[in-house]
Structures are given as C-alpha cells and as structure tokens.
Design a protein around this motif. Structure first.
Motif, mmCIF file in Angstrom:
data_model
loop_
_atom_site.group_PDB
_atom_site.id
_atom_site.type_symbol
_atom_site.label_atom_id
_atom_site.label_comp_id
_atom_site.label_asym_id
_atom_site.label_seq_id
_atom_site.Cartn_x
_atom_site.Cartn_y
_atom_site.Cartn_z
ATOM 1 N N LEU A 1 -67.996 -4.267 -25.920
ATOM 2 C CA LEU A 1 -67.110 -3.373 -26.652
ATOM 3 C C LEU A 1 -65.805 -4.102 -26.866
ATOM 4 O O LEU A 1 -65.510 -5.104 -26.226
ATOM 5 C CB LEU A 1 -66.909 -2.034 -25.933
ATOM 6 C CG LEU A 1 -66.253 -2.006 -24.564
ATOM 7 C CD1 LEU A 1 -64.739 -1.988 -24.677
ATOM 8 C CD2 LEU A 1 -66.710 -0.769 -23.826
ATOM 9 N N PHE B 1 -68.585 2.677 -22.110
ATOM 10 C CA PHE B 1 -69.435 2.282 -23.238
ATOM 11 C C PHE B 1 -70.015 3.513 -23.918
ATOM 12 O O PHE B 1 -70.083 3.570 -25.151
ATOM 13 C CB PHE B 1 -70.553 1.349 -22.769
ATOM 14 C CG PHE B 1 -71.246 0.655 -23.910
ATOM 15 C CD1 PHE B 1 -70.802 -0.578 -24.355
ATOM 16 C CD2 PHE B 1 -72.341 1.229 -24.545
ATOM 17 C CE1 PHE B 1 -71.426 -1.226 -25.403
ATOM 18 C CE2 PHE B 1 -72.971 0.591 -25.592
ATOM 19 C CZ PHE B 1 -72.511 -0.642 -26.024
ATOM 20 N N ALA C 1 -67.801 0.271 -29.339
ATOM 21 C CA ALA C 1 -68.931 -0.523 -28.880
ATOM 22 C C ALA C 1 -69.448 -1.324 -30.062
ATOM 23 O O ALA C 1 -69.418 -0.862 -31.201
ATOM 24 C CB ALA C 1 -70.032 0.397 -28.337
#
Length: 142
Positions: free
Chosen positions: A130, A94, A49
């Motif tokens: 990300l 994420f 991320a």
C-alpha cells in the motif's frame, strides 16, 4: 498542494519498464492503474492498496528516491512523501485501504472484488503493498 498528477512526466519510469522487457501494452496498463491511485491520493489524501499492475509501476517510482520525493511533493505538497509499505497485505490497515482502492477504481468504471483475498494473481488483484501520504519529518523521527 503541488503541481498535480496530470502535470508530472512519468516517461522515464515508463521507459525503464520497457528497458526491463515489459511490453508497451503492459507499461500503459500498469501506469494507468497507478495514475488512478495517485490521482485519488492527490484528491483525498488517503492511503491506497496497490493492484498488481499499479504496484509494478510504483516500484519503478520508489526505486528512484529523488524522483519519489519530487513526485510526492508535486502531488502532496512540500515535506510530504508517498510512503510505501510492502508488508501490509492481510492487515486491518490493508483492509481499509483496499476499500479506498475499490472506490477509486469504481469512479473509473472498474469493479474490484470486495474480498481482495479471493482474487490472487491477476493484473488487478491486490498486491502486497500500500502507499500512504506521509510527512517526511515524521518518518525521519520514527
């Protein structure tokens, strides 16, 4: 693997940020963060991320498709690319990649919050994006 993060000249991307009005201090900080994550990607093959700072630098890179492909090959090897997902924030993917990001920064003495939603708007808060190592042929087939 490719030639490695340490051997890549990112100066054209840094200059592009300067040309857009970022200060030298901002550019240096953004690229320092992105290089932490690119080095970690090279070392582990994992997705990460982005912090807000790293994301600013990453967007300079992904806006140059040919450059992104060259940098990706240098870091990951031929036929692979650093795929960018700008809509991942808040997803289970994420969440997992934020843990990777926290670990990468911890190796550099930087403690990021466990709950990325608790810290919005600062330089090292979680961006919406990300980046994940991907095989070009698989992306083309998708």
């Amino acid at each position: 693997m490719g030639i490695g993060v340490a051997n890549i000249d990112f100066s054209p991307y840094k200059q592009a940020m300067l040309d857009k009005g970022f200060s030298q201090t901002e550019v240096d900080a953004c690229w320092a963060d992105l290089l932490v994550l690119l080095q970690a990607t090279e070392d582990t093959g994992l997705a990460y991320a982005m912090t807000e700072g790293a994301d600013r630098a990453l967007h300079e890179l992904v806006s140059d498709t040919a450059g992104l492909l060259r940098v990706s090959a240098a870091i990951l090897g031929a036929g692979r690319v650093l795929a960018h997902d700008p809509r991942a924030y808040g997803t289970p993917e994420f969440d997992a990649t934020w843990e990777n990001t926290r670990a990468a920064f911890a190796k550099h003495g930087v403690d990021l919050p466990a709950d990325y939603r608790s810290d919005r708007g600062s330089f090292r808060s979680a961006a919406n994006c990300l980046v994940m190592p991907s095989v070009v042929a698989e992306l083309q087939a998708a």
